[in-house]
Design an enzyme around this catalytic site. Structure first.
Site, PDB file in Angstrom:
ATOM      1  N   LYS A 109       0.913  -1.010   0.353  1.00 41.70           N
ATOM      2  CA  LYS A 109      -0.193  -0.181  -0.091  1.00 41.70           C
ATOM      3  C   LYS A 109       0.645   1.341   0.221  1.00 41.70           C
ATOM      4  O   LYS A 109       1.926   0.761   0.412  1.00 41.70           O
ATOM      5  CB  LYS A 109      -1.091   0.309   1.554  1.00 41.70           C
ATOM      6  CG  LYS A 109      -0.795  -0.788   2.682  1.00 41.70           C
ATOM      7  CD  LYS A 109       1.062  -0.075   3.374  1.00 41.70           C
ATOM      8  CE  LYS A 109       0.307   1.484   3.279  1.00 41.70           C
ATOM      9  NZ  LYS A 109       2.006   1.826   3.641  1.00 41.70           N
ATOM     10  N   ARG A 181       8.796   7.675   0.523  1.00 44.27           N
ATOM     11  CA  ARG A 181       8.069   8.821   0.807  1.00 44.27           C
ATOM     12  C   ARG A 181       7.695   9.730   0.710  1.00 44.27           C
ATOM     13  O   ARG A 181       6.811  10.454   0.844  1.00 44.27           O
ATOM     14  CB  ARG A 181       6.825   7.428   1.940  1.00 44.27           C
ATOM     15  CG  ARG A 181       7.264   5.963   2.122  1.00 44.27           C
ATOM     16  CD  ARG A 181       6.374   5.431   3.831  1.00 44.27           C
ATOM     17  NE  ARG A 181       8.016   4.882   4.633  1.00 44.27           N
ATOM     18  CZ  ARG A 181       7.636   3.762   5.247  1.00 44.27           C
ATOM     19  NH1 ARG A 181       6.665   3.515   5.856  1.00 44.27           N
ATOM     20  NH2 ARG A 181       9.444   3.573   5.107  1.00 44.27           N
TER      21      ARG A 181
END
Lengths: 367, 367
Positions: A109, A181
């Site tokens: 995810k 990220r």
């Protein structure tokens, strides 16, 4: 390109190929090893040496194939399923490629940069009759089923009215500068795609995956210099008056809290994504809470529930995924569409939050 | 009108007059009785019989004066201070009247229908050199001081980044139809003025009473037929990037949760307004939280702290209020302006939430 046809240890376990050497692949590799119906069959990295080193330092079985490319993993006919922990921006390319090579897919995810990309992955999996599941581990903890039992109990919990989820962690300077990220070309959804994914998933899960009517980003979104969200929140609102809020951030101490209030009961936990301890998970419930006579204390008091688990939640995820894959493979089971369906809904809400952020907090309709 | 001049049991305690027989006055009457420096001196109701019955059923001292009007309490020269649990719409009239009669004031929350009204109460108290304090009991729990210690610790908590508070309770049909808190002419702020007051106060308290830059009502406000808010929420946002959300409602099971995340630590509690148990209060803290090697659990784990209290928080409130009143009365202390100042700030945020609700969720600036 490797074209060997090794014999797996047993014909039964689902043979995993792992794409890349992401940090999270260490945990999932262990989970595959712990799963009774799965084995690590191969790993591929753009660097053969990196893959070999990863395999060696993560207790891969001696039989595991080491490949110097992702393609080689997909080309290995003995690989039943791939685990894809690649940066989000690469999901569409490699998940679609894997599907075209008839590999079932366990996908990290956030599943995609946006729902349009994810739909292409879903389409490729459907075309090829493949199981797709996202790697939201807490879904598979037995605690989750117990919590669902409580939330579904109209006597003990009633009907959900409000829910709040917080997932923050304090990223260090190295993370804030170098982690995928925080990179717009890798995981462009930043904290929203990472920590926010779990908050949104929990909120949707508690709502039986009914989508909210509208999603509104809250004031205070923080971006890094490259324009990636590193802290944000949103409010969700359902047609029937239910409300939810969440906050996700890379800038505050590790916090994983959920509070859900129903007409008759409430639920709390402070470790919803990763339980404090691997072998057990707790949560607190309360039903028909009220006060002592002069409102000087609570009666009844909330109660704590602890659920043990033989296997860690990530191993249970691998086991469930492998069980489904085995069914499809053997022809005695079917693809479970619930998994890509809830991935898509989660992504849809993330997309709406991002759109609302971009529109300065305007409400984004999902109905 | 009673004009007796009874001798109090001792010259030392602050002599309270209670205006009205509200349910909450039962708890505060007990708190006055428990306080070493206060006594119940008088109670007045529009009905003498009601006041007499209230006194009898709440263990008032035999010496307590029973009056058939609020005015009579204010006219009694032996009353040092009044406790005002009247409906919010009556606060301005009776608090100003009390101040004009030189009575110090312990005022129920919300302190007013809006900050303009409250300012008139403050002005009357200042003109007459009187202590004004709102009846936010949890502020006086020793647990609160301990939590503040943690939140102020730059090593253990760092700097606050986000905070969420939920206060809901499931009102029964009688409450939803008849309680003053659902009546536009009595407590027009409804759930916002009642449960929301505590959420806003906690959020401001955790922020050292720095006002947010903006306040935004969240989608999903629920009104009753008379147009009173019975469920709502808001997002608060500070100049430095701190964010807060809260949810308050009469429509969900009793929930009193706070989660605060700082750069280095976090704080949780599930009973912030009224502790589960009268004689002790707990909260959970975590500092530098992280994970075990493969992110399969937390290390270190959060820790729970329990703070004992000799007196219940409401009695500690009365004691502190009475201590201040005594200082003013004896000339060896001064009015503590912090109390009306934080009441005003809390009211200011409530007003902003209400304005934002009325404007359909538009952000309301407070800077």
């Amino acid at each position: 390109m490797a074209q060997t046809q090794p014999q797996p240890q047993t014909p039964t376990p689902i043979r995993f190929g792992i794409l890349g050497c992401a940090d999270i692949a260490r945990k999932v590799s262990r989970a595959i090893s712990l799963s009774p119906n799965a084995i690590i069959y191969a790993i591929g990295s753009r660097s053969f040496e990196k893959a070999a080193k990863f395999a060696a330092s993560n207790n891969f079985p001696d039989s595991a194939k080491i490949y110097g490319s992702y393609d080689a993993v997909l080309d290995d006919p003995n690989v039943d399923a791939v685990y894809v922990p690649l940066p989000t921006s690469l999901h569409i390319k490699w998940a679609v490629a894997a599907a075209e090579k008839k590999k079932h897919i366990l996908l990290e995810k956030p599943v995609a940069l946006n729902v349009g990309e994810f739909d292409k992955v879903v389409e490729a999996c459907e075309l090829n009759g493949l199981q797709l599941m996202d790697s939201t581990m807490w879904m598979h903890n037995p605690r989750t089923a117990k919590m669902k039992e409580f939330l579904s109990d109209t006597e003990k919990f009633g009907h959900l009215r409000s829910i709040h989820a917080t997932f923050t962690f304090a990223a260090d300077q190295d993370f804030l500068e170098n982690d995928i990220r925080v990179k717009p070309d890798l995981d462009a959804l930043g904290a929203l795609g990472d920590a926010g994914w779990y908050c949104v998933r929990f909120i949707l899960w508690a709502n039986d995956f009914n989508l909210p009517k509208s999603v509104t980003a809250l004031p205070g979104t923080i971006f890094n210099k490259a324009g990636v969200i590193i802290s944000c929140g949103a409010a969700l609102h359902w047609e029937d008056g239910k409300v939810a809020t969440f906050h996700c951030s890379f800038l505050a101490n590790l916090t994983m809290t959920v509070t859900a209030s129903g007409t008759k009961g409430s639920l709390h936990l402070n470790d919803f994504v990763i339980p404090f301890e691997e072998k057990q998970g707790s949560f607190t419930t309360a039903t028909d809470s009220g006060f002592t006579e002069l409102v000087t204390g609570w009666a009844p008091l909330p109660s704590q529930h602890t659920v043990m688990t033989d296997l860690p939640q990530e191993a249970r995820m691998v086991t469930e995924f492998s069980r489904l894959v085995k069914g499809v493979k053997n022809g005695d089971g079917a693809v479970e569409k619930m998994w890509p369906t809830i991935s898509r809904k989660t992504q849809l809400v993330l997309d709406a939050v991002k759109t609302s952020v971009e529109k300065g907090g305007e409400a984004v309709s999902l109905s």
